[in-house]
Design a protein around this motif. Structure first.
Motif, PDB file in Angstrom:
ATOM      1  N   GLY A  43       0.752  -1.288  -0.006  1.00 53.35           N
ATOM      2  CA  GLY A  43      -0.125   0.172   0.270  1.00 53.35           C
ATOM      3  C   GLY A  43       1.054   0.909   0.122  1.00 53.35           C
ATOM      4  O   GLY A  43       1.885   1.370   0.687  1.00 53.35           O
ATOM      5  N   LEU A  44       0.455   2.218  -0.333  1.00 49.85           N
ATOM      6  CA  LEU A  44       1.362   3.406  -0.452  1.00 49.85           C
ATOM      7  C   LEU A  44       0.069   4.884  -0.402  1.00 49.85           C
ATOM      8  O   LEU A  44      -0.862   4.831  -0.657  1.00 49.85           O
ATOM      9  N   PHE A  45       0.964   5.431   0.615  1.00 52.58           N
ATOM     10  CA  PHE A  45       0.536   6.934   1.379  1.00 52.58           C
ATOM     11  C   PHE A  45       0.728   7.937   1.117  1.00 52.58           C
ATOM     12  O   PHE A  45       2.262   7.481   0.923  1.00 52.58           O
ATOM     13  N   TRP A  46       0.209   9.173   1.353  1.00 53.28           N
ATOM     14  CA  TRP A  46       0.486  10.268   1.316  1.00 53.28           C
ATOM     15  C   TRP A  46       0.216  11.312   2.406  1.00 53.28           C
ATOM     16  O   TRP A  46      -1.190  11.142   2.368  1.00 53.28           O
ATOM     17  N   TYR A  47       0.969  11.130   3.387  1.00 58.30           N
ATOM     18  CA  TYR A  47       0.584  11.928   5.298  1.00 58.30           C
ATOM     19  C   TYR A  47       0.909  14.190   4.054  1.00 58.30           C
ATOM     20  O   TYR A  47       1.749  14.093   3.800  1.00 58.30           O
ATOM     21  N   LYS A  48       0.108  14.855   5.069  1.00 60.32           N
ATOM     22  CA  LYS A  48       0.544  16.395   5.299  1.00 60.32           C
ATOM     23  C   LYS A  48       0.301  16.442   6.529  1.00 60.32           C
ATOM     24  O   LYS A  48      -0.289  15.463   7.817  1.00 60.32           O
ATOM     25  N   GLN A  49       2.127  17.015   6.766  1.00 58.43           N
ATOM     26  CA  GLN A  49       2.321  17.155   8.247  1.00 58.43           C
ATOM     27  C   GLN A  49       2.175  18.706   8.754  1.00 58.43           C
ATOM     28  O   GLN A  49       3.101  19.166   8.584  1.00 58.43           O
ATOM     29  N   PRO A  50       1.137  19.019   8.891  1.00 61.15           N
ATOM     30  CA  PRO A  50       1.908  20.660   9.736  1.00 61.15           C
ATOM     31  C   PRO A  50       2.078  21.260  10.201  1.00 61.15           C
ATOM     32  O   PRO A  50       2.984  19.953  10.773  1.00 61.15           O
ATOM     33  N   SER A  51       2.884  22.369  11.075  1.00 63.88           N
ATOM     34  CA  SER A  51       3.577  22.890  11.850  1.00 63.88           C
ATOM     35  C   SER A  51       3.469  22.084  12.966  1.00 63.88           C
ATOM     36  O   SER A  51       4.109  22.221  14.312  1.00 63.88           O
TER      37      SER A  51
ATOM     38  N   ALA B 287       2.552  22.821   4.260  1.00 70.43           N
ATOM     39  CA  ALA B 287       3.574  21.812   4.996  1.00 70.43           C
ATOM     40  C   ALA B 287       4.207  21.037   4.515  1.00 70.43           C
ATOM     41  O   ALA B 287       4.819  20.995   3.973  1.00 70.43           O
ATOM     42  N   MET B 288       4.551  19.921   5.443  1.00 71.07           N
ATOM     43  CA  MET B 288       5.517  18.962   5.145  1.00 71.07           C
ATOM     44  C   MET B 288       4.189  17.657   4.404  1.00 71.07           C
ATOM     45  O   MET B 288       3.907  17.215   5.016  1.00 71.07           O
ATOM     46  N   TYR B 289       5.045  17.205   3.571  1.00 67.13           N
ATOM     47  CA  TYR B 289       4.291  16.168   3.056  1.00 67.13           C
ATOM     48  C   TYR B 289       5.380  15.058   2.694  1.00 67.13           C
ATOM     49  O   TYR B 289       6.493  14.767   2.711  1.00 67.13           O
ATOM     50  N   PHE B 290       4.973  14.023   3.689  1.00 65.86           N
ATOM     51  CA  PHE B 290       5.131  12.238   3.534  1.00 65.86           C
ATOM     52  C   PHE B 290       4.728  11.706   2.660  1.00 65.86           C
ATOM     53  O   PHE B 290       3.522  11.193   2.757  1.00 65.86           O
ATOM     54  N   CYS B 291       5.736  10.834   2.166  1.00 68.47           N
ATOM     55  CA  CYS B 291       5.369   9.502   1.246  1.00 68.47           C
ATOM     56  C   CYS B 291       5.498   8.769   2.310  1.00 68.47           C
ATOM     57  O   CYS B 291       6.031   8.405   3.168  1.00 68.47           O
ATOM     58  N   ALA B 292       5.313   7.236   2.283  1.00 73.24           N
ATOM     59  CA  ALA B 292       4.879   5.890   2.963  1.00 73.24           C
ATOM     60  C   ALA B 292       4.224   4.857   1.768  1.00 73.24           C
ATOM     61  O   ALA B 292       3.536   4.711   1.436  1.00 73.24           O
TER      62      ALA B 292
ATOM     63  N   THR C 243       8.964  16.107   2.035  1.00 67.27           N
ATOM     64  CA  THR C 243       8.545  17.757   0.946  1.00 67.27           C
ATOM     65  C   THR C 243       8.214  18.296   1.760  1.00 67.27           C
ATOM     66  O   THR C 243       6.510  18.630   1.917  1.00 67.27           O
ATOM     67  N   ARG C 244       9.118  19.964   1.836  1.00 71.85           N
ATOM     68  CA  ARG C 244       8.345  20.751   2.616  1.00 71.85           C
ATOM     69  C   ARG C 244       7.455  22.200   0.990  1.00 71.85           C
ATOM     70  O   ARG C 244       8.591  22.344   0.406  1.00 71.85           O
ATOM     71  N   LEU C 245       6.253  21.562   1.375  1.00 71.64           N
ATOM     72  CA  LEU C 245       5.724  22.954   0.099  1.00 71.64           C
ATOM     73  C   LEU C 245       5.966  24.401   0.526  1.00 71.64           C
ATOM     74  O   LEU C 245       5.221  24.311   1.733  1.00 71.64           O
ATOM     75  N   GLN C 246       5.583  24.859   0.234  1.00 71.46           N
ATOM     76  CA  GLN C 246       5.597  26.111   0.795  1.00 71.46           C
ATOM     77  C   GLN C 246       4.853  27.210  -0.656  1.00 71.46           C
ATOM     78  O   GLN C 246       4.741  26.990  -1.981  1.00 71.46           O
ATOM     79  N   VAL C 247       2.825  27.036  -0.213  1.00 70.87           N
ATOM     80  CA  VAL C 247       2.273  28.169  -1.297  1.00 70.87           C
ATOM     81  C   VAL C 247       2.494  29.355  -1.063  1.00 70.87           C
ATOM     82  O   VAL C 247       2.460  29.776  -0.110  1.00 70.87           O
ATOM     83  N   THR C 248       2.578  29.914  -2.134  1.00 69.93           N
ATOM     84  CA  THR C 248       2.728  31.857  -2.248  1.00 69.93           C
ATOM     85  C   THR C 248       1.969  32.339  -3.293  1.00 69.93           C
ATOM     86  O   THR C 248       0.736  31.996  -3.347  1.00 69.93           O
ATOM     87  N   LEU C 249       1.972  33.320  -2.524  1.00 74.45           N
ATOM     88  CA  LEU C 249       0.683  34.313  -2.628  1.00 74.45           C
ATOM     89  C   LEU C 249       0.337  35.029  -4.458  1.00 74.45           C
ATOM     90  O   LEU C 249       1.763  35.065  -4.475  1.00 74.45           O
TER      91      LEU C 249
END
Lengths: 116, 115
Positions: free
Chosen positions: B33-41, B88-93, B109-115
């Motif tokens: 199984g493959l998962f993606w998780y998001k980890q905010p600060s 946020a940080m995004y983790f593949c697992a 991977t740390r994703l930064q969304v900008t205006l």
């Protein structure tokens, strides 16, 4: 449903002490897993408990132990703390019947442990 | 043993744009199984999306889709119409077959969304 809860959220200990962390899973979830997250080693699996029995174990020394109670709540204990044990400890619970019929783990907010 | 590789330590994306986060994996298990998780600060890991190794179609969950290429052993996460709250940080697992209780994570991977 309430999510996974972990207590305490923050903890400061000194080397050589021991610590116990608690995790309450989502209602109906019988599997509880623990993970350690550090900047250097990333996220690592510690162990999993299911129906009060350890079902899986990661590669951590025996200082790390856990248990699960009949209500599925779980505790994790670390004895003789070392500086390197400073980490975010995450608990996750799961149930069968997630996406595709597989288990899906849902995480708690974590306990931040600082060892001085 | 299972291994997850995320080669992008950080990514920037403008609001409302789409972004792809890369994930490759290695396993000798025929089923996984493959998962993606998001980890905010705040630290909590938030489940985003799941893909089974035998699933014929790519998984989608709202703005999240998983680009699964089994032969290349890749499971990239695509976020459409990025929002500031996606930072946020995004983790593949991944997990072995039949269980989600022993996740092997990538480095994130740390994703930064900008205006």
């Amino acid at each position: 449903k309430a999510g996974v809860t972990q207590t305490p959220r923050y903890l400061i200990k000194t080397r050589g002490q021991q610590v116990t962390l608690s995790c309450s899973p989502i209602s109906g979830h019988r599997s509880v897993s623990w993970y350690q997250q550090t900047p250097g080693q990333g996220l690592q699996f510690l162990f999993e408990y299911f129906s009060e029995t350890q079902r899986n174990k990661g590669n951590f020394p025996g200082r790390f132990s856990g248990r699960q109670f009949s209500n599925s709540r779980s505790e994790m204990n670390v004895s003789t703390l070392e500086l390197g044990d400073s980490a975010l400890y995450l608990c996750a619970s799961s149930f069968l019947g997630g996406p595709g019929g597989r288990e899906t783990q849902y995480f708690g907010p974590g306990t931040r442990l600082l060892v001085l | 043993a299972q291994k997850i590789t995320q080669t992008q330590p950080g990514m920037f994306v403008q609001e409302k744009e789409a972004v792809t986060l890369d994930c490759t994996y290695d396993t000798s298990d025929p089923s996984y199984g493959l998962f993606w998780y998001k980890q905010p600060s705040s630290g909590e890991m938030i489940f985003l999306i799941y893909q089974g190794s035998y699933d014929q179609q790519n998984a989608t969950e709202g703005r999240y889709s998983l680009n699964f290429q089994k032969a290349r052993k890749s499971a990239n996460l695509v976020i459409s119409a990025s929002q500031l709250g996606d930072s946020a940080m995004y983790f593949c697992a991944m997990t072995p077959a039949g269980t989600a209780s022993k996740l092997t994570f990538g480095t994130g991977t740390r994703l930064q969304v900008t205006l």
